[in-house]
Design a protein around this motif. Structure first.
Motif, short mmCIF file in Angstrom:
data_model
loop_
_atom_site.label_atom_id
_atom_site.label_comp_id
_atom_site.label_asym_id
_atom_site.label_seq_id
_atom_site.Cartn_x
_atom_site.Cartn_y
_atom_site.Cartn_z
N MET A 139 -0.48 -3.94 2.31
CA MET A 139 -1.78 -2.76 1.12
C MET A 139 -3.25 -3.24 1.44
O MET A 139 -3.70 -2.45 1.47
CB MET A 139 -1.05 -2.96 -0.03
N GLY A 142 -3.58 -1.94 3.84
CA GLY A 142 -4.00 -0.30 4.49
C GLY A 142 -4.71 -0.20 3.30
O GLY A 142 -5.78 1.02 3.43
N THR A 146 -7.93 3.75 4.04
CA THR A 146 -8.11 4.51 2.74
C THR A 146 -8.44 4.26 2.02
O THR A 146 -9.31 3.03 1.79
CB THR A 146 -6.66 4.51 2.03
N TYR A 151 -5.14 5.27 -2.38
CA TYR A 151 -4.70 3.69 -2.06
C TYR A 151 -3.85 3.82 -2.83
O TYR A 151 -2.18 3.51 -3.28
CB TYR A 151 -5.53 2.62 -1.68
N GLY A 222 -3.30 3.67 7.09
CA GLY A 222 -3.39 3.00 5.88
C GLY A 222 -1.98 4.28 5.32
O GLY A 222 -1.53 3.07 4.50
N MET A 225 1.35 2.17 5.91
CA MET A 225 1.46 0.52 5.30
C MET A 225 1.78 0.21 3.80
O MET A 225 2.31 0.06 3.51
CB MET A 225 -0.29 0.39 5.86
N VAL A 226 0.46 1.45 3.11
CA VAL A 226 0.82 1.32 1.71
C VAL A 226 2.13 1.87 1.09
O VAL A 226 2.37 0.75 0.49
CB VAL A 226 -0.64 2.30 1.05
#
Length: 400
Positions: A139, A142, A146, A151, A222, A225-226
């Protein structure tokens, strides 16, 4: 209006503490990412290098959790002193910091049918710690691509995985309306992710960016990945609840254990990451990360503030889990998004987007319906699966 019971008042304080510390945590992490660490005086902003050290940010988080041991030891000292003095730890119906700790710990201590988590059994907390370490690092990467609000909104998808994992691993029965609620969360998260792609964040390395680009590949990375990290976060929530259902452990001790195991895990992994990936990306270069962190006052000062917010957030979160459920904890975590969004807009870090508003409303509505905060308007709900977010009674019945 009848006065709130001790249990309800304590829960309100826990919720408020989790919201405030959670907002500070995300905002401070984003602020740390925006700190220039090299070539800061270069007239060309694109040549300036900013703090991009997700592994060090994860280590910073576990430092905050490890610091909770000092509070835990002080609490034990106070309990022993009070027993010797034969004075109750706090006055009846008085809601102060001491009462807050006493209430949470007394609820756990009354569960005499559960063995205490100590000795080699304490190593069980290493499992959710590894989940937390993996999720946090992913995170943090990410968050570089973002905005803070997107996020945080994407992190709300943890309710999806937590609900599904609770169904398979905790034996909770999900009804039709709960599946519909999870579908609403999925739709809301998708809309929020779309807004991040259509309206990317304002990057500090490119102050001329207006956020009107039609598509941003790094924003897509991003978002992915989050969202992917929420699998590990949901696993952490469910495993923690599984442990708390089997063993007696105070929230402070739980946070301290995770902090200790996390420090050992991250410090042990950093040399391997340096050897394997240090030559390819500065984020895994130990020497570069050390100088980026400690040679820039804005970075290490923010790091101290992050550690403090992490310590409080994790203790409040574990206290919520021991009082209610993992899904209720994830609900409160999602609710802090609104405040993070407001702060980000006020600071000029991002632009307002109606698409993001729609996605956020759908996502939160689904989350609230799933957790019983908002009643499902269709059909009957004659039997509740889990306790409400703020219980009005002082009883602490065992959940299924």
């Amino acid at each position: 209006m009848p006065p709130l019971s001790t249990h309800a008042a304590t829960t309100i304080v826990l919720v408020a503490g989790m919201l405030i510390s959670g907002v500070c945590n995300t905002i401070l992490n984003k602020y740390q990412d925006m700190q220039c660490v090299e070539f800061c005086n270069d007239p060309d902003p694109s040549k300036r290098r900013y703090f991009e050290q997700p592994v060090w940010q994860t280590l910073n988080m576990f430092v905050g959790e490890f610091a909770v041991w000092s509070v835990y030891l002080y609490q034990k000292f106070e309990q022993r002193r009070q027993r010797l003095a034969s004075i109750p730890p706090s006055a009846p119906d008085q809601l102060d910091a001491a009462h807050l700790v006493d209430d949470v710990d007394h609820v756990i201590d009354k569960q005499q049918n559960r063995p205490e988590l100590k000795g080699t059994k304490a190593l069980l907390f290493w499992i959710p710690t590894l989940c937390d370490m993996t999720a946090t690092t992913i995170m943090n990467v990410g968050l570089l691509f973002t905005s803070a609000s997107v996020y945080q909104m994407l992190r709300g998808s943890v309710v999806i995985f937590t609900g599904i994992f609770s169904y398979f691993f905790l034996g909770r029965r999900l009804r039709a309306y709960e599946w519909v609620a999870l579908a609403m969360v999925v739709g809301g998260v998708g809309i929020v992710g779309l807004s991040s792609l259509l309206f990317p964040q304002n990057k500090p390395s490119d102050p001329t960016s207006t956020g009107d680009e039609t598509f941003d590949v790094m924003s897509l990375l991003g978002v992915i990945m989050v969202l992917g990290a929420q699998l590990f976060t949901a696993s952490q929530f469910v495993i923690e609840e599984k442990i708390l259902l089997r063993y007696r452990v105070t929230p402070l001790k739980a946070v301290g254990l995770e902090g200790s195991f996390g420090l050992v895990s991250v410090l042990g992994a950093m040399p391997f990451l340096h050897v394997l990936f240090g030559d390819h990306h500065e984020a895994f270069d130990i020497q570069k990360g050390f100088h980026d962190f400690f040679d820039t006052p804005g970075v290490w000062k923010t790091g101290i503030a992050i550690s403090l917010s992490i310590a409080f957030f994790n203790w409040f979160g574990l206290a919520i889990t021991s009082h209610i459920s993992a899904t209720a904890r994830s609900t409160i975590d999602a609710c802090r998004t609104l405040f993070i969004w407001m702060v980000s807009l006020y600071l000029g870090w991002e632009q307002f987007s109606w698409i993001q508003v729609v996605g956020f409303v759908i996502m939160v509505t689904g989350t609230f319906i799933f957790n019983g905060v908002i009643r499902w308007p269709f059909g009957s709900r004659d039997e509740e699966e889990r306790a409400p977010l703020l219980q009005s009674s002082s009883s602490s019945e065992h959940r299924d």
